[in-house]
Every structure is written in C-alpha cells, then in structure tokens.
Scaffold this motif. Sequence first.
Motif, PDB file in Angstrom:
ATOM      1  N   LEU A   1       0.832  -1.198   0.000  1.00 62.56           N
ATOM      2  CA  LEU A   1       0.000   0.000   0.000  1.00 62.56           C
ATOM      3  C   LEU A   1       0.869   1.251   0.000  1.00 62.56           C
ATOM      4  CD1 LEU A   1      -2.611  -0.899   2.759  1.00 62.56           C
ATOM      5  CD2 LEU A   1      -2.982  -0.906   0.299  1.00 62.56           C
ATOM      6  N   ILE A   2       0.428   2.264  -0.729  1.00 58.52           N
ATOM      7  CA  ILE A   2       1.052   3.573  -0.622  1.00 58.52           C
ATOM      8  C   ILE A   2       0.233   4.335   0.410  1.00 58.52           C
ATOM      9  CG2 ILE A   2       1.534   5.750  -1.789  1.00 58.52           C
ATOM     10  CD1 ILE A   2       2.024   4.174  -4.334  1.00 58.52           C
ATOM     11  N   GLU A   3       0.884   4.730   1.500  1.00 59.07           N
ATOM     12  CA  GLU A   3       0.194   5.424   2.581  1.00 59.07           C
ATOM     13  C   GLU A   3       0.606   6.885   2.586  1.00 59.07           C
ATOM     14  OE1 GLU A   3       1.212   3.268   6.111  1.00 59.07           O
ATOM     15  OE2 GLU A   3      -0.148   1.638   5.620  1.00 59.07           O
ATOM     16  N   ALA A   4      -0.361   7.772   2.765  1.00 54.21           N
ATOM     17  CA  ALA A   4      -0.099   9.210   2.792  1.00 54.21           C
ATOM     18  C   ALA A   4      -0.483   9.770   4.157  1.00 54.21           C
ATOM     19  CB  ALA A   4      -0.897   9.910   1.706  1.00 54.21           C
ATOM     20  N   SER A   5       0.381  10.594   4.679  1.00 58.79           N
ATOM     21  CA  SER A   5       0.081  11.328   5.906  1.00 58.79           C
ATOM     22  C   SER A   5      -0.382  12.713   5.470  1.00 58.79           C
ATOM     23  CB  SER A   5       1.334  11.423   6.775  1.00 58.79           C
ATOM     24  OG  SER A   5       1.076  12.196   7.905  1.00 58.79           O
ATOM     25  N   ILE A   6      -1.627  13.054   5.787  1.00 59.22           N
ATOM     26  CA  ILE A   6      -2.231  14.284   5.267  1.00 59.22           C
ATOM     27  C   ILE A   6      -2.941  15.068   6.357  1.00 59.22           C
ATOM     28  CG2 ILE A   6      -2.585  13.299   2.971  1.00 59.22           C
ATOM     29  CD1 ILE A   6      -5.570  13.005   3.744  1.00 59.22           C
ATOM     30  N   ASP A   7      -3.161  16.339   6.080  1.00 57.56           N
ATOM     31  CA  ASP A   7      -4.097  17.155   6.848  1.00 57.56           C
ATOM     32  C   ASP A   7      -5.325  17.313   5.965  1.00 57.56           C
ATOM     33  OD1 ASP A   7      -2.418  17.599   9.018  1.00 57.56           O
ATOM     34  OD2 ASP A   7      -1.555  19.413   8.148  1.00 57.56           O
ATOM     35  N   ALA A   8      -6.488  16.982   6.491  1.00 55.74           N
ATOM     36  CA  ALA A   8      -7.704  17.071   5.698  1.00 55.74           C
ATOM     37  C   ALA A   8      -8.882  17.454   6.578  1.00 55.74           C
ATOM     38  CB  ALA A   8      -7.993  15.744   5.005  1.00 55.74           C
ATOM     39  N   LEU A   9      -9.820  18.128   5.967  1.00 63.27           N
ATOM     40  CA  LEU A   9     -11.078  18.474   6.618  1.00 63.27           C
ATOM     41  C   LEU A   9     -12.131  17.513   6.072  1.00 63.27           C
ATOM     42  CD1 LEU A   9     -12.724  20.433   8.382  1.00 63.27           C
ATOM     43  CD2 LEU A   9     -13.052  21.819   6.336  1.00 63.27           C
ATOM     44  N   VAL A  10     -12.718  16.706   6.945  1.00 64.16           N
ATOM     45  CA  VAL A  10     -13.698  15.700   6.530  1.00 64.16           C
ATOM     46  C   VAL A  10     -15.035  16.046   7.156  1.00 64.16           C
ATOM     47  CG1 VAL A  10     -14.283  13.249   6.525  1.00 64.16           C
ATOM     48  CG2 VAL A  10     -11.883  13.957   6.425  1.00 64.16           C
ATOM     49  N   GLN A  11     -16.059  16.204   6.306  1.00 65.87           N
ATOM     50  CA  GLN A  11     -17.403  16.526   6.783  1.00 65.87           C
ATOM     51  C   GLN A  11     -18.411  15.627   6.093  1.00 65.87           C
ATOM     52  OE1 GLN A  11     -17.717  20.652   5.649  1.00 65.87           O
ATOM     53  NE2 GLN A  11     -16.824  21.351   7.573  1.00 65.87           N
ATOM     54  N   PRO A  12     -19.450  15.233   6.823  1.00 68.50           N
ATOM     55  CA  PRO A  12     -20.516  14.461   6.175  1.00 68.50           C
ATOM     56  C   PRO A  12     -21.143  15.287   5.045  1.00 68.50           C
ATOM     57  CG  PRO A  12     -20.777  14.438   8.552  1.00 68.50           C
ATOM     58  CD  PRO A  12     -19.713  15.442   8.245  1.00 68.50           C
ATOM     59  N   ALA A  13     -21.423  14.630   3.944  1.00 65.23           N
ATOM     60  CA  ALA A  13     -22.021  15.317   2.805  1.00 65.23           C
ATOM     61  C   ALA A  13     -23.531  15.145   2.833  1.00 65.23           C
ATOM     62  CB  ALA A  13     -21.468  14.760   1.496  1.00 65.23           C
ATOM     63  N   ALA A  14     -24.230  16.167   2.420  1.00 64.87           N
ATOM     64  CA  ALA A  14     -25.688  16.092   2.328  1.00 64.87           C
ATOM     65  C   ALA A  14     -26.052  15.304   1.074  1.00 64.87           C
ATOM     66  CB  ALA A  14     -26.274  17.494   2.247  1.00 64.87           C
ATOM     67  N   VAL A  15     -26.922  14.312   1.230  1.00 67.74           N
ATOM     68  CA  VAL A  15     -27.366  13.511   0.091  1.00 67.74           C
ATOM     69  C   VAL A  15     -28.377  14.319  -0.694  1.00 67.74           C
ATOM     70  CG1 VAL A  15     -28.452  11.362  -0.608  1.00 67.74           C
ATOM     71  CG2 VAL A  15     -26.943  11.398   1.371  1.00 67.74           C
ATOM     72  N   ARG A  16     -28.169  14.424  -1.996  1.00 66.46           N
ATOM     73  CA  ARG A  16     -29.016  15.275  -2.851  1.00 66.46           C
ATOM     74  C   ARG A  16     -30.061  14.491  -3.627  1.00 66.46           C
ATOM     75  NH1 ARG A  16     -23.713  17.414  -4.871  1.00 66.46           N
ATOM     76  NH2 ARG A  16     -23.040  18.771  -3.198  1.00 66.46           N
ATOM     77  N   GLY A  17     -30.391  13.344  -3.194  1.00 68.49           N
ATOM     78  CA  GLY A  17     -31.373  12.531  -3.905  1.00 68.49           C
ATOM     79  C   GLY A  17     -30.872  11.101  -4.006  1.00 68.49           C
ATOM     80  N   GLU A  18     -31.723  10.223  -4.481  1.00 66.31           N
ATOM     81  CA  GLU A  18     -31.344   8.820  -4.578  1.00 66.31           C
ATOM     82  C   GLU A  18     -30.326   8.613  -5.689  1.00 66.31           C
ATOM     83  OE1 GLU A  18     -34.385   5.888  -4.469  1.00 66.31           O
ATOM     84  OE2 GLU A  18     -35.747   7.236  -3.405  1.00 66.31           O
ATOM     85  N   GLY A  19     -29.363   7.742  -5.434  1.00 64.99           N
ATOM     86  CA  GLY A  19     -28.351   7.416  -6.428  1.00 64.99           C
ATOM     87  C   GLY A  19     -27.228   8.439  -6.522  1.00 64.99           C
ATOM     88  N   ALA A  20     -27.294   9.515  -5.737  1.00 57.69           N
ATOM     89  CA  ALA A  20     -26.275  10.561  -5.803  1.00 57.69           C
ATOM     90  C   ALA A  20     -25.233  10.399  -4.703  1.00 57.69           C
ATOM     91  CB  ALA A  20     -26.945  11.926  -5.705  1.00 57.69           C
ATOM     92  N   GLU A  21     -25.095   9.198  -4.178  1.00 61.84           N
ATOM     93  CA  GLU A  21     -24.169   8.979  -3.084  1.00 61.84           C
ATOM     94  C   GLU A  21     -22.748   8.819  -3.607  1.00 61.84           C
ATOM     95  OE1 GLU A  21     -25.531   5.612  -0.949  1.00 61.84           O
ATOM     96  OE2 GLU A  21     -27.222   6.655  -0.075  1.00 61.84           O
ATOM     97  N   SER A  22     -21.902   9.772  -3.298  1.00 63.41           N
ATOM     98  CA  SER A  22     -20.483   9.648  -3.612  1.00 63.41           C
ATOM     99  C   SER A  22     -19.709  10.595  -2.710  1.00 63.41           C
ATOM    100  CB  SER A  22     -20.208   9.968  -5.079  1.00 63.41           C
ATOM    101  OG  SER A  22     -20.520  11.312  -5.355  1.00 63.41           O
ATOM    102  N   THR A  23     -18.488  10.206  -2.397  1.00 63.07           N
ATOM    103  CA  THR A  23     -17.624  11.037  -1.578  1.00 63.07           C
ATOM    104  C   THR A  23     -16.788  11.906  -2.497  1.00 63.07           C
ATOM    105  OG1 THR A  23     -17.570   9.414   0.186  1.00 63.07           O
ATOM    106  CG2 THR A  23     -15.748  10.957   0.118  1.00 63.07           C
ATOM    107  N   THR A  24     -16.636  13.169  -2.146  1.00 64.69           N
ATOM    108  CA  THR A  24     -15.913  14.128  -2.970  1.00 64.69           C
ATOM    109  C   THR A  24     -14.612  14.520  -2.294  1.00 64.69           C
ATOM    110  OG1 THR A  24     -18.008  15.012  -3.763  1.00 64.69           O
ATOM    111  CG2 THR A  24     -16.067  16.377  -4.100  1.00 64.69           C
ATOM    112  N   LEU A  25     -13.508  14.483  -3.057  1.00 68.39           N
ATOM    113  CA  LEU A  25     -12.204  14.916  -2.585  1.00 68.39           C
ATOM    114  C   LEU A  25     -11.838  16.188  -3.337  1.00 68.39           C
ATOM    115  CD1 LEU A  25      -9.523  14.424  -1.039  1.00 68.39           C
ATOM    116  CD2 LEU A  25      -8.775  13.078  -3.006  1.00 68.39           C
ATOM    117  N   SER A  26     -11.562  17.258  -2.591  1.00 69.34           N
ATOM    118  CA  SER A  26     -11.175  18.508  -3.239  1.00 69.34           C
ATOM    119  C   SER A  26      -9.845  18.985  -2.667  1.00 69.34           C
ATOM    120  CB  SER A  26     -12.252  19.577  -3.039  1.00 69.34           C
ATOM    121  OG  SER A  26     -12.431  19.840  -1.667  1.00 69.34           O
ATOM    122  N   MET A  27      -9.076  19.699  -3.498  1.00 70.40           N
ATOM    123  CA  MET A  27      -7.781  20.214  -3.067  1.00 70.40           C
ATOM    124  C   MET A  27      -7.378  21.363  -3.973  1.00 70.40           C
ATOM    125  SD  MET A  27      -5.397  17.098  -4.468  1.00 70.40           S
ATOM    126  CE  MET A  27      -6.668  15.867  -4.340  1.00 70.40           C
TER     127      MET A  27
END
Length: 74
Positions: free
Chosen positions: A20-46
């Motif tokens: 495995l490639i492991e990364a040590s990071i600083d990140a802000l993680v917040q639960p995402a609001a579901v916008r309807g059925e089938g729209a479940e995905s986690t978003t990574l932004s930088m």
Amino acid sequence: MKTYTIELQHVKAMAYANGLIEASIDALVQPAAVRGEGAESTTLSMSEGTARVLLLLIKAQLAELDSRKARSRR
C-alpha cells in the motif's frame, strides 16, 4: 453508505509498505448532504498546489516501487 466531503489541505509524507502507498495528510472531513437517490459519492477537493505536490509524491513512490521489482517483471 455514508458520503463525505473531504478537503485535502496538506500532504505531509508518503511511504510504500505492505503493498500500500500510505499518505500522511491534513484534511477536513465533513458528512455530505445527500441530494437525492443514487447521488451517493464522496468528494475529494484540493488546491492546485496540493494536487501538484500529491502528483509528484505519487510518481516518486511508484518509481521506488518499480525499482524494487525484478528485472524480468519490468
């Protein structure tokens, strides 16, 4: 499945261990609001700068991994 919004703020270090490639990071993680059925995905932004650092570190880790392979497997 829970979904999250992840804001990658800083990449501290990366290492390859046990397949495995492991990364040590600083990140802000917040639960995402579901916008309807089938729209479940986690978003990574930088930021662009963080993305460039991440790309360079991943390339370095993959080059190190390739150098560990036997010549017949390259």
